[in-house]
Design a protein around this motif. Sequence first.
Motif, PDB file in Angstrom:
ATOM      1  N   SER A 194       0.823  -1.212   0.000  1.00  0.00           N
ATOM      2  CA  SER A 194       0.000   0.000   0.000  1.00  0.00           C
ATOM      3  C   SER A 194       0.857   1.262   0.000  1.00  0.00           C
ATOM      4  N   ARG A 195       2.050   1.197   0.585  1.00  0.00           N
ATOM      5  CA  ARG A 195       2.942   2.361   0.578  1.00  0.00           C
ATOM      6  C   ARG A 195       3.358   2.721  -0.850  1.00  0.00           C
ATOM      7  N   GLU A 196       3.644   1.694  -1.635  1.00  0.00           N
ATOM      8  CA  GLU A 196       4.078   1.938  -2.999  1.00  0.00           C
ATOM      9  C   GLU A 196       2.933   2.507  -3.855  1.00  0.00           C
ATOM     10  N   VAL A 197       1.705   2.085  -3.539  1.00  0.00           N
ATOM     11  CA  VAL A 197       0.546   2.637  -4.250  1.00  0.00           C
ATOM     12  C   VAL A 197       0.452   4.136  -3.993  1.00  0.00           C
ATOM     13  N   VAL A 198       0.667   4.540  -2.742  1.00  0.00           N
ATOM     14  CA  VAL A 198       0.645   5.964  -2.383  1.00  0.00           C
ATOM     15  C   VAL A 198       1.673   6.730  -3.197  1.00  0.00           C
ATOM     16  N   VAL A 199       2.891   6.190  -3.270  1.00  0.00           N
ATOM     17  CA  VAL A 199       3.977   6.865  -3.987  1.00  0.00           C
ATOM     18  C   VAL A 199       3.682   6.949  -5.479  1.00  0.00           C
ATOM     19  N   TYR A 200       3.224   5.837  -6.049  1.00  0.00           N
ATOM     20  CA  TYR A 200       2.934   5.820  -7.482  1.00  0.00           C
ATOM     21  C   TYR A 200       1.848   6.826  -7.832  1.00  0.00           C
ATOM     22  N   ARG A 201       0.782   6.845  -7.041  1.00  0.00           N
ATOM     23  CA  ARG A 201      -0.308   7.785  -7.322  1.00  0.00           C
ATOM     24  C   ARG A 201       0.167   9.228  -7.145  1.00  0.00           C
ATOM     25  N   PHE A 202       1.060   9.464  -6.193  1.00  0.00           N
ATOM     26  CA  PHE A 202       1.612  10.803  -5.996  1.00  0.00           C
ATOM     27  C   PHE A 202       2.383  11.267  -7.232  1.00  0.00           C
ATOM     28  N   ILE A 203       3.276  10.431  -7.733  1.00  0.00           N
ATOM     29  CA  ILE A 203       4.117  10.850  -8.859  1.00  0.00           C
ATOM     30  C   ILE A 203       3.299  10.944 -10.143  1.00  0.00           C
TER      31      ILE A 203
ATOM     32  N   HIS B  50       0.165  22.814  -8.772  1.00  0.00           N
ATOM     33  CA  HIS B  50       0.239  22.465  -7.351  1.00  0.00           C
ATOM     34  C   HIS B  50       1.642  21.985  -6.995  1.00  0.00           C
ATOM     35  N   ARG B  51       2.334  22.785  -6.186  1.00  0.00           N
ATOM     36  CA  ARG B  51       3.691  22.420  -5.751  1.00  0.00           C
ATOM     37  C   ARG B  51       3.787  22.338  -4.227  1.00  0.00           C
ATOM     38  N   SER B  52       2.661  22.099  -3.586  1.00  0.00           N
ATOM     39  CA  SER B  52       2.618  21.978  -2.135  1.00  0.00           C
ATOM     40  C   SER B  52       2.553  20.503  -1.743  1.00  0.00           C
ATOM     41  N   VAL B  53       3.413  20.085  -0.826  1.00  0.00           N
ATOM     42  CA  VAL B  53       3.378  18.706  -0.330  1.00  0.00           C
ATOM     43  C   VAL B  53       2.020  18.421   0.307  1.00  0.00           C
ATOM     44  N   ALA B  54       1.470  19.417   0.989  1.00  0.00           N
ATOM     45  CA  ALA B  54       0.183  19.242   1.662  1.00  0.00           C
ATOM     46  C   ALA B  54      -0.916  18.877   0.677  1.00  0.00           C
ATOM     47  N   TYR B  55      -0.857  19.443  -0.526  1.00  0.00           N
ATOM     48  CA  TYR B  55      -1.879  19.154  -1.542  1.00  0.00           C
ATOM     49  C   TYR B  55      -1.895  17.663  -1.872  1.00  0.00           C
ATOM     50  N   TYR B  56      -0.720  17.083  -2.081  1.00  0.00           N
ATOM     51  CA  TYR B  56      -0.637  15.669  -2.461  1.00  0.00           C
ATOM     52  C   TYR B  56      -0.898  14.755  -1.262  1.00  0.00           C
ATOM     53  N   ALA B  57      -0.548  15.215  -0.068  1.00  0.00           N
ATOM     54  CA  ALA B  57      -0.875  14.453   1.141  1.00  0.00           C
ATOM     55  C   ALA B  57      -2.390  14.373   1.310  1.00  0.00           C
ATOM     56  N   ASP B  58      -3.074  15.490   1.042  1.00  0.00           N
ATOM     57  CA  ASP B  58      -4.538  15.505   1.122  1.00  0.00           C
ATOM     58  C   ASP B  58      -5.146  14.542   0.100  1.00  0.00           C
ATOM     59  N   MET B  59      -4.567  14.496  -1.095  1.00  0.00           N
ATOM     60  CA  MET B  59      -5.061  13.576  -2.119  1.00  0.00           C
ATOM     61  C   MET B  59      -4.970  12.134  -1.645  1.00  0.00           C
ATOM     62  N   ALA B  60      -3.916  11.845  -0.872  1.00  0.00           N
ATOM     63  CA  ALA B  60      -3.695  10.484  -0.369  1.00  0.00           C
ATOM     64  C   ALA B  60      -4.422  10.230   0.950  1.00  0.00           C
ATOM     65  N   ASN B  61      -5.145  11.253   1.464  1.00  0.00           N
ATOM     66  CA  ASN B  61      -5.845  11.145   2.754  1.00  0.00           C
ATOM     67  C   ASN B  61      -4.887  10.791   3.890  1.00  0.00           C
TER      68      ASN B  61
END
Length: 262
Positions: free
Chosen positions: A154-163, A173-184
């Motif tokens: 599941s960790r790798e899924v998070v990373v793949y979806r992020f990239i 969007h260049r904010s880490v918070a934005y992508y963290a929110d996408m990943a819940n």
Amino acid sequence: MFSNLWNKGGFILCTKGQAELSINGVRHNFSQGEVLVITPLVLVGEVSVSEEFAALSFVDDLKTYYDIFNRIADSPIPLMVYREPIWEIEVNEQQYLAKQHAHLEQLTHSMAESASETSRSLLDFQVRLLRQEAMLTVVNSRIRQVVWLPSSHSREVVVYRFILALHNNYHTHRSVAYYADMANLSKSHFSAIVKQTTGQSPSAWIATITTTYAKFMLEKGSMNIKQIAEQLNFPEQFTFRKYFKQHTGLSPKAYREQYVHK
């Protein structure tokens, strides 16, 4: 062939000779009968190529393969490609891909020669479908060999979806918070997952992808620096200049001049 692979997807089939490549910072040998799979997680640099090296490229804009990448996001395939980006394929598959590539070249030539905008549009659509079909053939051949991963996957899924999301949103969007929110996920938990999985922090990924796209725009020379800053949604040229220099060591102007004089 191995340069300018940002925002690209697909694969390259080696038909002759060999190459030594740096992929995600690790050296790999790429030889006849193997495919190099290009996804948002695969960062390629050329180290050396033999004189007789030859290959067939099925690489295209990321949007051509986006549906495929999105569909396999929850499978082990993205992580497997990240760890093993070069796959050996059967001779019959190599022959099939060679025929597909020849067909693609014919269609591309017809598209260039066509005087009809409608015809060009339809041919372009056909080219994209053929590229997708070839990619699916390679992926389906490999997925039969996959041993499903444990729950830590599941960790790798998070990373793949992020990239994957980053390649689509780096200019807005260049904010880490934005992508963290996408990943819940909380920002700290999200950052830890990305760092542990890839060796780079989310902010480093964001800066690398943003500046790489900026470099491409500077190299093309069709836009001035102010226009590039606007294209990347920086509030002003100065902010873009500061960001680019912070992450590359050069101002946009100096980078463009250096590239021109190479």
